[in-house]
Motif scaffolding. Structure first.
Motif, mmCIF file in Angstrom:
data_model
loop_
_atom_site.group_PDB
_atom_site.id
_atom_site.type_symbol
_atom_site.label_atom_id
_atom_site.label_comp_id
_atom_site.label_asym_id
_atom_site.label_seq_id
_atom_site.Cartn_x
_atom_site.Cartn_y
_atom_site.Cartn_z
ATOM 1 N N CYS A 211 34.412 33.219 42.598
ATOM 2 C CA CYS A 211 34.533 34.328 43.539
ATOM 3 C C CYS A 211 33.204 34.522 44.260
ATOM 4 O O CYS A 211 32.140 34.497 43.647
ATOM 5 C CB CYS A 211 34.931 35.592 42.780
ATOM 6 N N ASN A 212 33.227 34.749 45.569
ATOM 7 C CA ASN A 212 32.005 34.926 46.353
ATOM 8 C C ASN A 212 31.433 36.336 46.271
ATOM 9 O O ASN A 212 30.259 36.542 46.488
ATOM 10 C CB ASN A 212 32.248 34.567 47.821
ATOM 11 N N GLU A 213 32.252 37.318 45.997
ATOM 12 C CA GLU A 213 31.820 38.716 45.909
ATOM 13 C C GLU A 213 31.237 38.956 44.515
ATOM 14 O O GLU A 213 31.949 38.915 43.524
ATOM 15 C CB GLU A 213 33.022 39.617 46.203
ATOM 16 N N TRP A 214 29.926 39.170 44.410
ATOM 17 C CA TRP A 214 29.249 39.233 43.105
ATOM 18 C C TRP A 214 29.806 40.308 42.194
ATOM 19 O O TRP A 214 29.986 40.073 40.989
ATOM 20 C CB TRP A 214 27.738 39.393 43.259
ATOM 21 N N LEU A 215 30.102 41.490 42.704
ATOM 22 C CA LEU A 215 30.575 42.576 41.855
ATOM 23 C C LEU A 215 31.975 42.279 41.322
ATOM 24 O O LEU A 215 32.260 42.491 40.138
ATOM 25 C CB LEU A 215 30.545 43.902 42.622
ATOM 26 N N MET A 216 32.828 41.734 42.175
ATOM 27 C CA MET A 216 34.168 41.346 41.741
ATOM 28 C C MET A 216 34.079 40.236 40.690
ATOM 29 O O MET A 216 34.770 40.256 39.666
ATOM 30 C CB MET A 216 34.992 40.873 42.944
ATOM 31 N N LYS A 217 33.196 39.287 40.940
ATOM 32 C CA LYS A 217 33.003 38.161 40.020
ATOM 33 C C LYS A 217 32.581 38.649 38.642
ATOM 34 O O LYS A 217 33.144 38.254 37.625
ATOM 35 C CB LYS A 217 31.946 37.225 40.611
ATOM 36 N N TRP A 218 31.572 39.531 38.596
ATOM 37 C CA TRP A 218 31.099 40.024 37.310
ATOM 38 C C TRP A 218 32.174 40.844 36.610
ATOM 39 O O TRP A 218 32.280 40.809 35.384
ATOM 40 C CB TRP A 218 29.827 40.818 37.474
ATOM 41 N N GLY A 219 32.975 41.565 37.382
ATOM 42 C CA GLY A 219 34.072 42.330 36.785
ATOM 43 C C GLY A 219 35.118 41.421 36.164
ATOM 44 O O GLY A 219 35.653 41.703 35.094
ATOM 45 N N GLN A 220 35.387 40.295 36.824
ATOM 46 C CA GLN A 220 36.345 39.329 36.277
ATOM 47 C C GLN A 220 35.778 38.640 35.041
ATOM 48 O O GLN A 220 36.482 38.431 34.056
ATOM 49 C CB GLN A 220 36.717 38.291 37.340
ATOM 50 N N LEU A 221 34.494 38.285 35.089
ATOM 51 C CA LEU A 221 33.873 37.608 33.953
ATOM 52 C C LEU A 221 33.776 38.511 32.730
ATOM 53 O O LEU A 221 33.805 38.036 31.591
ATOM 54 C CB LEU A 221 32.488 37.090 34.330
ATOM 55 N N ALA A 222 33.682 39.814 32.938
ATOM 56 C CA ALA A 222 33.573 40.749 31.822
ATOM 57 C C ALA A 222 34.802 40.696 30.914
ATOM 58 O O ALA A 222 34.711 41.029 29.735
ATOM 59 C CB ALA A 222 33.366 42.169 32.338
ATOM 60 N N ARG B 181 30.690 46.110 33.580
ATOM 61 C CA ARG B 181 31.666 47.205 33.479
ATOM 62 C C ARG B 181 31.872 47.848 34.845
ATOM 63 O O ARG B 181 32.978 48.223 35.202
ATOM 64 C CB ARG B 181 31.200 48.226 32.436
ATOM 65 N N MET B 182 30.813 47.982 35.613
ATOM 66 C CA MET B 182 30.951 48.511 36.979
ATOM 67 C C MET B 182 31.824 47.571 37.813
ATOM 68 O O MET B 182 32.622 48.011 38.628
ATOM 69 C CB MET B 182 29.574 48.666 37.639
ATOM 70 N N GLY B 183 31.683 46.275 37.588
ATOM 71 C CA GLY B 183 32.520 45.305 38.287
ATOM 72 C C GLY B 183 33.980 45.446 37.907
ATOM 73 O O GLY B 183 34.870 45.356 38.763
ATOM 74 N N GLU B 184 34.244 45.674 36.629
ATOM 75 C CA GLU B 184 35.638 45.901 36.197
ATOM 76 C C GLU B 184 36.208 47.141 36.865
ATOM 77 O O GLU B 184 37.351 47.126 37.340
ATOM 78 C CB GLU B 184 35.704 46.074 34.672
ATOM 79 N N ALA B 185 35.419 48.217 36.902
ATOM 80 C CA ALA B 185 35.877 49.456 37.543
ATOM 81 C C ALA B 185 36.080 49.247 39.043
ATOM 82 O O ALA B 185 37.046 49.743 39.620
ATOM 83 C CB ALA B 185 34.875 50.575 37.284
#
Length: 184
Positions: free
Chosen positions: A35-46, A109-113
């Motif tokens: 995923c190119n969007e860092w926050l979305m990516k970290w939320g998915q990886l979480a 966690r912010m990415g998940e939210a």
């Protein structure tokens, strides 16, 4: 330096080997996400079951390396160079250890939210909070990198002066430590 002082310095080697092993396996275990969007990516990886444990291993590696750096400052012959080298290296490694877990927990966690948010206002709020955490992460990593680089160079010099490292090994480890600061 005499043999007992060199032996004391070498006593930290097992800590350094275990710390190095912890830090070496993390990139192999770390899941990838395209995923190119860092926050979305970290939320998915979480959501990955090993996401936090992988970062806990990295944190353990940094903590053990910090312990070894402190031990190197105290073992062997006392010198201002050794104390300053150990303090700088230990401080940088400790800071980096804390930042690694912040990355894996709070920011993720912010990415998940962010990913679960249903409105643009919610997403923007989560983005602002996540960016604040990330700025802290980047700022702390820069301080850690400076401490690690200075500490590694001084520690290599200290260990070479004490006879625990050859001059060639000292130059190699000083260069390796310098890379840490340059990458930041």
């Amino acid at each position: 330096a005499d043999a007992p002082h060199r032996a004391g310095l070498r006593a930290a080697a097992p800590l350094l080997i275990i710390a190095g092993g912890c830090l070496a396996v993390v990139p192999w275990l770390h899941p990838n996400n395209t995923c190119n969007e860092w926050l979305m990516k970290w939320g998915q990886l979480a959501a990955h079951p090993l996401w936090v444990p992988i970062h806990q291993v990295a944190m353990a590696g940094f903590a053990l390396a910090a312990s070894a750096a402190a031990a190197l400052a105290l073992l062997g012959r006392s010198s201002a160079l050794g104390f300053f080298a150990g303090a700088s290296l230990a401080a940088g490694l400790a800071i980096q250890g804390m930042v690694v877990l912040l990355h894996a927990t709070a920011v993720s966690r912010m990415g998940e939210a962010f990913n679960a948010a249903t409105t643009d206002a919610e997403r923007q709020t989560f983005r602002v909070v996540a960016e604040a955490f990330e700025r802290y992460d980047v700022g702390s990593s820069a301080v850690a990198a400076a401490f690690i680089s200075v500490g590694a160079v001084l520690m290599a010099w200290h260990l070479a002066r004490e006879g625990a490292l050859s001059s060639l090994a000292g130059v190699f480890f000083a260069g390796l430590g310098t890379i840490w600061g340059l990458q930041a």
